[in-house]
Design a protein around this motif. Structure first.
Motif, PDB file in Angstrom:
ATOM      1  N   THR A   1      29.753  39.932  43.043  1.00  0.00           N
ATOM      2  CA  THR A   1      29.006  40.665  42.517  1.00  0.00           C
ATOM      3  C   THR A   1      27.684  40.827  43.318  1.00  0.00           C
ATOM      4  O   THR A   1      27.056  41.815  43.378  1.00  0.00           O
ATOM      5  N   ASP A   2      27.415  39.849  44.038  1.00  0.00           N
ATOM      6  CA  ASP A   2      26.133  39.753  44.933  1.00  0.00           C
ATOM      7  C   ASP A   2      26.068  38.584  45.811  1.00  0.00           C
ATOM      8  O   ASP A   2      26.703  37.519  45.484  1.00  0.00           O
ATOM      9  N   PRO A   3      25.258  38.394  46.724  1.00  0.00           N
ATOM     10  CA  PRO A   3      25.229  37.210  47.554  1.00  0.00           C
ATOM     11  C   PRO A   3      24.565  35.934  46.893  1.00  0.00           C
ATOM     12  O   PRO A   3      25.143  34.817  47.267  1.00  0.00           O
ATOM     13  N   VAL A   4      23.957  36.050  45.865  1.00  0.00           N
ATOM     14  CA  VAL A   4      23.572  35.040  45.296  1.00  0.00           C
ATOM     15  C   VAL A   4      24.442  34.359  44.357  1.00  0.00           C
ATOM     16  O   VAL A   4      24.867  32.938  44.103  1.00  0.00           O
ATOM     17  N   ALA A   5      24.885  35.159  43.351  1.00  0.00           N
ATOM     18  CA  ALA A   5      25.956  34.863  42.279  1.00  0.00           C
ATOM     19  C   ALA A   5      27.348  34.727  42.757  1.00  0.00           C
ATOM     20  O   ALA A   5      28.301  33.900  42.384  1.00  0.00           O
ATOM     21  N   GLY A   6      27.716  35.259  44.186  1.00  0.00           N
ATOM     22  CA  GLY A   6      29.073  35.121  44.686  1.00  0.00           C
ATOM     23  C   GLY A   6      30.121  35.817  43.864  1.00  0.00           C
ATOM     24  O   GLY A   6      29.689  36.963  43.033  1.00  0.00           O
ATOM     25  N   PHE A   7      31.224  35.147  43.738  1.00  0.00           N
ATOM     26  CA  PHE A   7      32.251  35.958  42.877  1.00  0.00           C
ATOM     27  C   PHE A   7      32.341  35.557  41.397  1.00  0.00           C
ATOM     28  O   PHE A   7      31.771  34.420  41.149  1.00  0.00           O
ATOM     29  N   ARG A   8      32.476  36.359  40.535  1.00  0.00           N
ATOM     30  CA  ARG A   8      32.179  36.057  38.891  1.00  0.00           C
ATOM     31  C   ARG A   8      33.289  36.943  38.356  1.00  0.00           C
ATOM     32  O   ARG A   8      33.814  37.859  38.703  1.00  0.00           O
ATOM     33  N   LYS A   9      33.597  36.426  36.983  1.00  0.00           N
ATOM     34  CA  LYS A   9      34.507  37.028  36.110  1.00  0.00           C
ATOM     35  C   LYS A   9      33.825  38.221  35.321  1.00  0.00           C
ATOM     36  O   LYS A   9      33.018  37.793  34.492  1.00  0.00           O
ATOM     37  N   VAL A  10      34.000  39.485  35.448  1.00  0.00           N
ATOM     38  CA  VAL A  10      33.221  40.276  34.484  1.00  0.00           C
ATOM     39  C   VAL A  10      34.364  40.944  33.510  1.00  0.00           C
ATOM     40  O   VAL A  10      35.420  41.252  33.689  1.00  0.00           O
ATOM     41  N   PRO A  11      33.812  40.652  32.252  1.00  0.00           N
ATOM     42  CA  PRO A  11      34.657  41.152  31.214  1.00  0.00           C
ATOM     43  C   PRO A  11      34.910  42.679  30.922  1.00  0.00           C
ATOM     44  O   PRO A  11      34.193  43.402  30.995  1.00  0.00           O
ATOM     45  N   LEU A  12      36.211  42.997  30.459  1.00  0.00           N
ATOM     46  CA  LEU A  12      36.301  44.333  30.114  1.00  0.00           C
ATOM     47  C   LEU A  12      36.652  44.224  28.625  1.00  0.00           C
ATOM     48  O   LEU A  12      37.735  43.374  28.387  1.00  0.00           O
ATOM     49  N   ILE A  13      36.078  44.733  27.663  1.00  0.00           N
ATOM     50  CA  ILE A  13      36.403  44.617  26.240  1.00  0.00           C
ATOM     51  C   ILE A  13      36.502  46.058  25.715  1.00  0.00           C
ATOM     52  O   ILE A  13      35.909  47.037  25.774  1.00  0.00           O
ATOM     53  N   THR A  14      37.892  45.923  24.810  1.00  0.00           N
ATOM     54  CA  THR A  14      37.973  47.054  24.044  1.00  0.00           C
ATOM     55  C   THR A  14      38.079  46.707  22.566  1.00  0.00           C
ATOM     56  O   THR A  14      38.877  45.574  22.206  1.00  0.00           O
ATOM     57  N   ASN A  15      37.452  47.520  21.533  1.00  0.00           N
ATOM     58  CA  ASN A  15      37.717  47.033  20.376  1.00  0.00           C
ATOM     59  C   ASN A  15      38.258  48.682  19.753  1.00  0.00           C
ATOM     60  O   ASN A  15      37.630  49.638  19.993  1.00  0.00           O
ATOM     61  N   GLU A  16      39.566  48.615  18.800  1.00  0.00           N
ATOM     62  CA  GLU A  16      39.855  49.782  18.482  1.00  0.00           C
ATOM     63  C   GLU A  16      40.121  49.723  17.072  1.00  0.00           C
ATOM     64  O   GLU A  16      40.437  48.366  16.500  1.00  0.00           O
ATOM     65  N   TRP A  17      39.972  50.816  16.119  1.00  0.00           N
ATOM     66  CA  TRP A  17      40.191  50.780  14.771  1.00  0.00           C
ATOM     67  C   TRP A  17      41.220  51.816  14.186  1.00  0.00           C
ATOM     68  O   TRP A  17      41.172  52.902  14.526  1.00  0.00           O
ATOM     69  N   TYR A  18      42.381  51.593  13.522  1.00  0.00           N
ATOM     70  CA  TYR A  18      43.230  52.433  12.956  1.00  0.00           C
ATOM     71  C   TYR A  18      43.378  52.087  11.568  1.00  0.00           C
ATOM     72  O   TYR A  18      43.479  51.023  11.100  1.00  0.00           O
ATOM     73  N   CYS A  19      43.235  53.273  10.825  1.00  0.00           N
ATOM     74  CA  CYS A  19      43.342  53.226   9.336  1.00  0.00           C
ATOM     75  C   CYS A  19      44.723  53.996   9.030  1.00  0.00           C
ATOM     76  O   CYS A  19      45.286  54.896   9.584  1.00  0.00           O
ATOM     77  N   LYS A  20      45.108  53.409   7.696  1.00  0.00           N
ATOM     78  CA  LYS A  20      46.391  53.728   7.306  1.00  0.00           C
ATOM     79  C   LYS A  20      46.309  55.200   6.767  1.00  0.00           C
ATOM     80  O   LYS A  20      45.493  55.551   5.944  1.00  0.00           O
ATOM     81  N   GLY A  21      47.343  56.088   7.061  1.00  0.00           N
ATOM     82  CA  GLY A  21      47.458  57.445   6.817  1.00  0.00           C
ATOM     83  C   GLY A  21      46.462  58.414   7.540  1.00  0.00           C
ATOM     84  O   GLY A  21      46.503  59.481   7.462  1.00  0.00           O
ATOM     85  N   ILE A  22      45.677  57.643   8.649  1.00  0.00           N
ATOM     86  CA  ILE A  22      44.653  58.543   9.238  1.00  0.00           C
ATOM     87  C   ILE A  22      44.889  58.602  10.868  1.00  0.00           C
ATOM     88  O   ILE A  22      45.247  59.324  11.720  1.00  0.00           O
ATOM     89  N   GLY A  23      45.248  57.232  11.207  1.00  0.00           N
ATOM     90  CA  GLY A  23      45.308  56.909  12.813  1.00  0.00           C
ATOM     91  C   GLY A  23      44.159  56.421  13.134  1.00  0.00           C
ATOM     92  O   GLY A  23      43.295  55.588  12.617  1.00  0.00           O
ATOM     93  N   MET A  24      43.882  56.618  14.600  1.00  0.00           N
ATOM     94  CA  MET A  24      42.506  55.969  15.394  1.00  0.00           C
ATOM     95  C   MET A  24      41.536  56.510  14.794  1.00  0.00           C
ATOM     96  O   MET A  24      41.192  57.708  14.870  1.00  0.00           O
ATOM     97  N   VAL A  25      40.492  55.808  14.445  1.00  0.00           N
ATOM     98  CA  VAL A  25      39.228  56.718  13.975  1.00  0.00           C
ATOM     99  C   VAL A  25      38.326  55.868  14.950  1.00  0.00           C
ATOM    100  O   VAL A  25      37.128  56.696  14.787  1.00  0.00           O
ATOM    101  N   LYS A  26      38.353  54.762  15.571  1.00  0.00           N
ATOM    102  CA  LYS A  26      37.098  54.680  16.409  1.00  0.00           C
ATOM    103  C   LYS A  26      37.718  53.700  17.421  1.00  0.00           C
ATOM    104  O   LYS A  26      38.662  52.810  17.585  1.00  0.00           O
ATOM    105  N   LEU A  27      36.946  54.021  18.741  1.00  0.00           N
ATOM    106  CA  LEU A  27      37.100  53.085  19.926  1.00  0.00           C
ATOM    107  C   LEU A  27      36.024  52.762  20.437  1.00  0.00           C
ATOM    108  O   LEU A  27      35.254  53.578  20.844  1.00  0.00           O
ATOM    109  N   GLU A  28      35.724  51.544  21.107  1.00  0.00           N
ATOM    110  CA  GLU A  28      34.827  50.971  22.056  1.00  0.00           C
ATOM    111  C   GLU A  28      35.235  50.530  23.250  1.00  0.00           C
ATOM    112  O   GLU A  28      36.211  49.852  23.048  1.00  0.00           O
ATOM    113  N   ARG A  29      34.557  50.662  24.176  1.00  0.00           N
ATOM    114  CA  ARG A  29      34.950  50.192  25.454  1.00  0.00           C
ATOM    115  C   ARG A  29      33.517  49.468  26.245  1.00  0.00           C
ATOM    116  O   ARG A  29      32.631  50.493  26.407  1.00  0.00           O
ATOM    117  N   ILE A  30      33.609  48.268  26.746  1.00  0.00           N
ATOM    118  CA  ILE A  30      32.303  47.691  27.086  1.00  0.00           C
ATOM    119  C   ILE A  30      32.668  47.028  28.455  1.00  0.00           C
ATOM    120  O   ILE A  30      33.691  46.147  28.429  1.00  0.00           O
TER     121      ILE A  30
END
Length: 240
Positions: free
Chosen positions: A187-216
Protein backbone atom coordinates in the motif's frame (compact mmCIF):
# COMPACT_ATOMS: atom_id res chain seq x y z
CA UNK A 1 -15.71 2.75 -14.45
CA UNK A 2 -19.42 2.23 -15.10
CA UNK A 3 -18.63 -1.07 -16.80
CA UNK A 4 -17.37 -2.56 -13.55
CA UNK A 5 -20.92 -2.68 -12.21
CA UNK A 6 -22.01 -5.05 -14.96
CA UNK A 7 -18.86 -7.10 -14.57
CA UNK A 8 -19.36 -7.84 -10.89
CA UNK A 9 -22.99 -8.86 -10.93
CA UNK A 10 -22.77 -12.63 -11.15
CA UNK A 11 -25.80 -13.25 -8.99
CA UNK A 12 -27.86 -15.28 -11.40
CA UNK A 13 -29.48 -18.72 -11.57
CA UNK A 14 -31.22 -21.36 -13.71
CA UNK A 15 -34.35 -23.38 -12.92
CA UNK A 16 -36.59 -25.50 -15.15
CA UNK A 17 -39.91 -23.93 -16.16
CA UNK A 18 -42.14 -26.21 -14.10
CA UNK A 19 -40.04 -25.70 -10.97
CA UNK A 20 -40.01 -21.92 -11.45
CA UNK A 21 -43.81 -21.80 -11.67
CA UNK A 22 -44.23 -24.00 -8.65
CA UNK A 23 -41.80 -22.10 -6.40
CA UNK A 24 -41.97 -18.53 -7.75
CA UNK A 25 -43.83 -17.07 -4.75
CA UNK A 26 -41.48 -18.63 -2.18
CA UNK A 27 -38.14 -18.70 -3.95
CA UNK A 28 -35.32 -16.28 -3.14
CA UNK A 29 -34.45 -16.55 -6.84
CA UNK A 30 -37.75 -16.62 -8.79
CA UNK A 31 -36.94 -16.84 -12.51
CA UNK A 32 -38.87 -17.28 -15.70
CA UNK A 33 -38.01 -16.03 -19.17
CA UNK A 34 -39.18 -12.43 -19.53
CA UNK A 35 -38.59 -11.47 -15.88
CA UNK A 36 -36.76 -8.18 -15.47
CA UNK A 37 -35.26 -6.23 -12.55
CA UNK A 38 -34.22 -2.56 -12.65
CA UNK A 39 -31.83 -1.16 -10.03
CA UNK A 40 -30.58 2.27 -9.01
CA UNK A 41 -26.79 2.21 -8.68
CA UNK A 42 -24.80 4.75 -6.69
CA UNK A 43 -21.03 4.49 -6.33
CA UNK A 44 -18.10 6.43 -4.95
CA UNK A 45 -14.91 5.56 -6.82
CA UNK A 46 -11.62 7.40 -6.41
CA UNK A 47 -13.51 10.23 -4.71
CA UNK A 48 -16.03 10.62 -7.54
CA UNK A 49 -19.75 10.05 -6.99
CA UNK A 50 -21.59 8.29 -9.82
CA UNK A 51 -25.27 7.51 -10.40
CA UNK A 52 -26.65 5.00 -12.88
CA UNK A 53 -29.29 2.33 -13.44
CA UNK A 54 -28.77 -1.37 -14.08
CA UNK A 55 -31.07 -3.97 -15.63
CA UNK A 56 -31.00 -7.75 -15.18
CA UNK A 57 -33.30 -9.82 -17.38
CA UNK A 58 -33.94 -13.51 -18.04
CA UNK A 59 -33.64 -13.99 -21.79
CA UNK A 60 -33.69 -17.73 -22.49
CA UNK A 61 -34.08 -21.22 -21.09
CA UNK A 62 -32.97 -24.55 -22.51
CA UNK A 63 -32.02 -28.09 -21.59
CA UNK A 64 -28.46 -29.36 -21.95
CA UNK A 65 -28.67 -33.06 -21.35
CA UNK A 66 -30.94 -33.38 -18.33
CA UNK A 67 -29.90 -30.03 -16.84
CA UNK A 68 -31.96 -26.84 -17.23
CA UNK A 69 -29.89 -23.79 -18.19
CA UNK A 70 -31.13 -20.19 -18.00
CA UNK A 71 -29.32 -17.19 -19.47
CA UNK A 72 -29.52 -13.87 -17.65
CA UNK A 73 -28.37 -10.60 -19.17
CA UNK A 74 -26.83 -7.68 -17.25
CA UNK A 75 -26.92 -4.22 -18.81
CA UNK A 76 -25.91 -0.71 -17.77
CA UNK A 77 -26.77 2.08 -20.20
CA UNK A 78 -23.81 2.98 -22.39
CA UNK A 79 -21.83 -0.13 -21.49
CA UNK A 80 -21.22 -3.56 -22.96
CA UNK A 81 -23.85 -6.11 -21.93
CA UNK A 82 -22.85 -9.40 -20.30
CA UNK A 83 -24.76 -12.69 -20.38
CA UNK A 84 -24.42 -15.43 -17.78
CA UNK A 85 -25.41 -19.09 -18.19
CA UNK A 86 -26.47 -20.90 -15.04
CA UNK A 87 -27.62 -24.34 -14.06
CA UNK A 88 -29.22 -25.85 -10.98
CA UNK A 89 -28.43 -29.14 -9.32
CA UNK A 90 -29.60 -30.65 -6.02
CA UNK A 91 -26.91 -28.82 -4.01
CA UNK A 92 -27.11 -25.34 -5.49
CA UNK A 93 -27.16 -22.83 -8.34
CA UNK A 94 -23.98 -22.52 -10.38
CA UNK A 95 -22.66 -20.11 -12.97
CA UNK A 96 -21.18 -22.17 -15.79
CA UNK A 97 -20.31 -19.60 -18.49
CA UNK A 98 -20.32 -15.91 -19.41
CA UNK A 99 -20.20 -13.90 -22.64
CA UNK A 100 -19.94 -10.18 -23.32
CA UNK A 101 -21.40 -8.48 -26.41
CA UNK A 102 -17.86 -8.29 -27.82
CA UNK A 103 -17.45 -12.08 -27.80
CA UNK A 104 -18.89 -14.61 -30.22
CA UNK A 105 -18.40 -17.57 -27.89
CA UNK A 106 -19.06 -17.86 -24.19
CA UNK A 107 -16.18 -18.54 -21.78
CA UNK A 108 -16.82 -21.49 -19.50
CA UNK A 109 -16.24 -21.19 -15.77
CA UNK A 110 -13.78 -23.90 -14.74
CA UNK A 111 -14.80 -24.97 -12.20
CA UNK A 112 -18.39 -23.66 -12.10
CA UNK A 113 -19.01 -20.88 -9.56
CA UNK A 114 -21.53 -21.31 -6.78
CA UNK A 115 -24.18 -18.57 -6.81
CA UNK A 116 -26.41 -19.92 -4.04
CA UNK A 117 -26.48 -23.24 -2.19
CA UNK A 118 -29.79 -25.11 -2.07
CA UNK A 119 -31.76 -25.21 0.09
CA UNK A 120 -30.81 -21.78 1.45
CA UNK A 121 -30.20 -22.01 5.20
CA UNK A 122 -28.76 -19.65 7.81
CA UNK A 123 -25.11 -20.44 8.42
CA UNK A 124 -24.46 -21.96 5.00
CA UNK A 125 -21.03 -20.99 3.66
CA UNK A 126 -19.12 -21.35 0.37
CA UNK A 127 -16.16 -19.82 -1.46
CA UNK A 128 -15.71 -18.43 -4.95
CA UNK A 129 -13.24 -16.26 -6.79
CA UNK A 130 -13.54 -12.48 -6.84
CA UNK A 131 -11.43 -9.44 -7.66
CA UNK A 132 -11.22 -5.74 -6.80
CA UNK A 133 -13.73 -3.76 -8.85
CA UNK A 134 -13.20 -0.31 -7.33
CA UNK A 135 -9.62 -0.24 -6.01
CA UNK A 136 -7.41 1.81 -8.34
CA UNK A 137 -3.69 2.45 -8.61
CA UNK A 138 -2.97 6.17 -8.21
CA UNK A 139 -0.02 6.47 -10.57
CA UNK A 140 0.49 3.18 -12.45
CA UNK A 141 -1.35 1.92 -15.52
CA UNK A 142 -3.58 0.11 -15.95
CA UNK A 143 -5.16 1.63 -12.86
CA UNK A 144 -7.64 -1.23 -12.36
CA UNK A 145 -6.62 -4.27 -10.32
CA UNK A 146 -9.43 -6.52 -11.53
CA UNK A 147 -7.37 -7.79 -14.48
CA UNK A 148 -4.40 -8.91 -12.38
CA UNK A 149 -5.50 -9.56 -8.78
CA UNK A 150 -7.75 -12.43 -7.68
CA UNK A 151 -8.92 -13.54 -4.26
CA UNK A 152 -11.21 -16.19 -2.75
CA UNK A 153 -14.31 -14.72 -1.15
CA UNK A 154 -16.08 -16.59 1.64
CA UNK A 155 -19.87 -16.14 1.50
CA UNK A 156 -22.07 -16.83 4.52
CA UNK A 157 -25.87 -16.76 4.86
CA UNK A 158 -26.12 -14.48 7.90
CA UNK A 159 -29.94 -14.38 8.14
CA UNK A 160 -32.98 -15.67 6.28
CA UNK A 161 -35.86 -13.57 7.64
CA UNK A 162 -34.90 -9.88 7.47
CA UNK A 163 -36.99 -6.89 6.37
CA UNK A 164 -35.46 -4.62 3.72
CA UNK A 165 -36.66 -1.23 2.43
CA UNK A 166 -35.55 -0.05 -1.04
CA UNK A 167 -37.11 2.31 -3.63
CA UNK A 168 -39.32 -0.54 -4.90
CA UNK A 169 -40.89 -0.97 -1.44
CA UNK A 170 -40.50 -2.83 1.85
CA UNK A 171 -39.94 -6.58 1.62
CA UNK A 172 -40.03 -9.22 4.34
CA UNK A 173 -38.64 -12.73 4.63
CA UNK A 174 -35.32 -11.75 3.05
CA UNK A 175 -32.00 -13.58 3.22
CA UNK A 176 -28.84 -11.58 3.90
CA UNK A 177 -25.58 -12.97 2.52
CA UNK A 178 -22.19 -11.50 3.39
CA UNK A 179 -18.98 -12.13 1.44
CA UNK A 180 -15.48 -11.32 2.72
CA UNK A 181 -12.16 -11.58 0.88
CA UNK A 182 -8.72 -10.02 1.30
CA UNK A 183 -6.18 -8.70 -1.20
CA UNK A 184 -2.56 -8.39 -0.06
CA UNK A 185 -1.24 -5.10 -1.49
CA UNK A 186 1.93 -3.07 -1.06
CA UNK A 187 0.00 0.00 0.00
CA UNK A 188 2.87 2.44 0.69
CA UNK A 189 6.49 2.52 1.94
CA UNK A 190 5.44 3.14 5.55
CA UNK A 191 2.74 0.49 5.97
CA UNK A 192 4.30 -1.93 3.51
CA UNK A 193 2.13 -4.93 2.64
CA UNK A 194 -1.34 -5.13 4.19
CA UNK A 195 -4.52 -7.11 3.71
CA UNK A 196 -7.25 -4.98 2.18
CA UNK A 197 -10.81 -6.30 2.76
CA UNK A 198 -13.33 -6.73 -0.05
CA UNK A 199 -16.85 -6.92 1.41
CA UNK A 200 -20.15 -7.76 -0.28
CA UNK A 201 -23.61 -7.69 1.33
CA UNK A 202 -26.57 -9.05 -0.65
CA UNK A 203 -30.28 -9.27 0.17
CA UNK A 204 -32.66 -11.72 -1.54
CA UNK A 205 -36.38 -11.67 -0.77
CA UNK A 206 -38.89 -14.47 -1.25
CA UNK A 207 -40.92 -14.10 -4.42
CA UNK A 208 -38.86 -11.07 -5.52
CA UNK A 209 -35.18 -12.01 -5.91
CA UNK A 210 -32.26 -9.72 -5.21
CA UNK A 211 -33.38 -6.33 -3.86
CA UNK A 212 -30.13 -4.83 -2.58
CA UNK A 213 -26.38 -5.21 -2.98
CA UNK A 214 -23.48 -3.39 -1.32
CA UNK A 215 -19.83 -3.65 -2.31
CA UNK A 216 -17.17 -2.04 -0.10
CA UNK A 217 -13.48 -1.82 -1.03
CA UNK A 218 -12.03 0.79 1.31
CA UNK A 219 -8.37 1.75 1.06
CA UNK A 220 -6.64 5.14 0.95
CA UNK A 221 -2.85 5.11 0.73
CA UNK A 222 -0.05 6.69 -1.29
CA UNK A 223 -0.44 4.03 -3.98
CA UNK A 224 -4.14 3.08 -3.99
CA UNK A 225 -7.63 4.54 -3.69
CA UNK A 226 -10.78 2.55 -2.96
CA UNK A 227 -14.49 2.76 -3.58
CA UNK A 228 -17.94 1.42 -2.80
CA UNK A 229 -21.25 0.75 -4.53
CA UNK A 230 -24.90 0.50 -3.51
CA UNK A 231 -27.47 -1.16 -5.77
CA UNK A 232 -31.19 -1.05 -4.89
CA UNK A 233 -34.26 -2.40 -6.64
CA UNK A 234 -36.46 0.22 -8.36
CA UNK A 235 -38.97 -2.11 -10.01
CA UNK A 236 -39.37 -5.68 -11.16
CA UNK A 237 -41.43 -7.54 -13.74
CA UNK A 238 -41.75 -11.21 -12.86
CA UNK A 239 -43.41 -13.70 -15.18
CA UNK A 240 -45.16 -16.66 -13.58
Amino acid sequence: MRATTAGMLTLVCALCSCKQKEDSTNSYFPLTVGSRWTYAVSSDVDGKALRDSHVISVISESLKGNEPVVVRRNETEGNIGIEYALRVNPTGIERIAQRSDLEEQATRDEPPRTVLPLPLKAGASWRTQTTAYFILRKSEHPRELRYSHKALMTYTVEAIDETVTVPAGTFRHCARITGVAYLTLYTDPVAGFRKVPLITNEWYCKGIGMVKLERIEEVSTAFFSGGKMLMELIKSIRHE
